[in-house]
Design an enzyme around this catalytic site. Structure first.
Site, short mmCIF file in Angstrom:
data_model
loop_
_atom_site.label_atom_id
_atom_site.label_comp_id
_atom_site.label_asym_id
_atom_site.label_seq_id
_atom_site.Cartn_x
_atom_site.Cartn_y
_atom_site.Cartn_z
N SER A 103 0.83 -1.20 0.00
CA SER A 103 0.00 0.00 0.00
C SER A 103 0.87 1.25 0.00
O SER A 103 1.68 1.46 0.91
CB SER A 103 -0.91 0.02 1.23
OG SER A 103 -1.55 1.28 1.34
N HIS B 272 -1.24 -1.17 -4.29
CA HIS B 272 -2.51 -0.79 -3.66
C HIS B 272 -2.50 0.71 -3.38
O HIS B 272 -1.56 1.23 -2.78
CB HIS B 272 -2.69 -1.56 -2.36
CG HIS B 272 -4.05 -1.42 -1.76
ND1 HIS B 272 -5.14 -2.16 -2.18
CD2 HIS B 272 -4.50 -0.63 -0.76
CE1 HIS B 272 -6.20 -1.83 -1.47
NE2 HIS B 272 -5.84 -0.89 -0.60
N ASP C 186 -4.73 3.73 -1.70
CA ASP C 186 -5.84 4.06 -0.83
C ASP C 186 -6.32 5.49 -1.09
O ASP C 186 -5.54 6.44 -0.96
CB ASP C 186 -5.42 3.93 0.64
CG ASP C 186 -5.23 2.48 1.05
OD1 ASP C 186 -6.19 1.71 0.93
OD2 ASP C 186 -4.12 2.13 1.48
N MET D 71 -8.95 8.34 0.08
CA MET D 71 -9.83 8.76 1.19
C MET D 71 -10.32 10.18 0.92
O MET D 71 -9.57 11.03 0.45
CB MET D 71 -9.07 8.71 2.51
CG MET D 71 -8.41 7.39 2.79
SD MET D 71 -7.51 7.40 4.37
CE MET D 71 -6.55 5.89 4.23
N GLY E 264 -9.22 4.03 7.04
CA GLY E 264 -8.97 5.45 7.21
C GLY E 264 -7.63 5.82 7.80
O GLY E 264 -7.21 6.97 7.70
N GLY F 82 -1.13 1.79 9.87
CA GLY F 82 -0.41 1.41 11.07
C GLY F 82 -1.24 0.81 12.18
O GLY F 82 -0.77 0.70 13.31
N ASP G 186 -6.92 -6.36 4.04
CA ASP G 186 -6.18 -5.10 4.14
C ASP G 186 -6.21 -4.59 5.56
O ASP G 186 -7.28 -4.31 6.11
CB ASP G 186 -6.82 -4.07 3.20
CG ASP G 186 -6.11 -2.72 3.22
OD1 ASP G 186 -5.08 -2.59 3.91
OD2 ASP G 186 -6.60 -1.80 2.54
N GLY G 187 -5.01 -4.46 6.15
CA GLY G 187 -4.91 -3.83 7.45
C GLY G 187 -4.08 -4.63 8.43
O GLY G 187 -4.47 -5.74 8.82
N GLY G 188 -2.90 -4.11 8.79
CA GLY G 188 -2.08 -4.74 9.81
C GLY G 188 -1.44 -6.04 9.38
O GLY G 188 -1.03 -6.85 10.22
#
Length: 218
Positions: A6, A31, A33, A35, A140, A143, A173-175
């Protein structure tokens, strides 16, 4: 498992070089992102940035729209070089119309579900999707810590996709790092998005291999 680093975690002062670096390190997708400051609190990149970094790689651009009205932005991001556009089932636009719009532009469509949204929310649309993205953090912010309790949703999606004989990818997606990726692989995730786990790693290529599962993580 494919790995989609990302750009949210890259050095924004040298984004083009960062894209080239991560391409050379063995990424499968890039990727991006997006927002809008409304659907989620933060603002990030727009079509102009996507267009600016497009010449730095031939890898597919996986554009994740965290915006309230995604249909209005399909054309600008398609024009900028998006290969895949995913948008949230929780957004305000008509889902079927937006999926059709993405396909009309020759781009692959996907739906995204937040942690509080059940897997079943996308079942109606699976026949027309290329990908379903399961958020393993609240969208949103970068980390955040990986939410392992999202894996039952991945398994439910995988079971429904297989039951219907569909060819739909599941992305998470995420962590996601070398430490958390094995949980994703075991649950049936096809594509893992990783920001800090790749861009902030001492060796991006090694991190990508570990997340993908092509080497053992010591």
């Amino acid at each position: 498992m494919k790995v989609a680093p990302s750009l949210l975690s890259c050095d924004f002062s040298r984004m083009g070089e960062e894209v080239s670096r991560i391409d050379a390190a063995g990424a499968d997708l890039i990727h991006l992102d997006v927002m809008d400051g409304h659907f989620v609190p933060n603002l990030t990149i727009g079509p102009g940035i996507v267009k600016a970094v497009r010449p730095y790689t031939k890898l597919p651009f996986d554009v994740h729209l965290m915006i309230s009205h995604p249909d209005s932005y399909i054309d600008p991001f398609a024009d900028a070089g998006a290969d895949i556009i995913t948008f949230h089932v929780e957004a305000e636009d008509d889902i079927e119309k937006t999926i059709a719009h993405i396909r009309e532009r020759g781009v692959l469509p996907g739906l995204v579900i937040k942690p509080a949204t059940p897997a079943e929310a996308v079942f109606t649309y699976l026949d027309s999707l290329y990908m379903v993205l399961v958020m393993t953090v609240e969208p949103g912010f970068g980390g955040q810590s990986f939410m392992a309790d999202m894996m039952p949703k991945v398994r439910a999606l995988k079971a429904e996709i297989e039951r219907r004989g569909l060819d739909v990818l599941i992305e998470a997606d995420g962590g996601i790092t070398a430490a958390t990726a094995p949980v994703c692989r075991e649950a049936g995730v096809d594509v893992s998005v990783s920001g800090t786990g790749v861009f902030k790693a001492p060796d991006a290529a090694a991190a990508i291999r570990e997340i993908a599962g092509t080497v053992q993580n010591n």
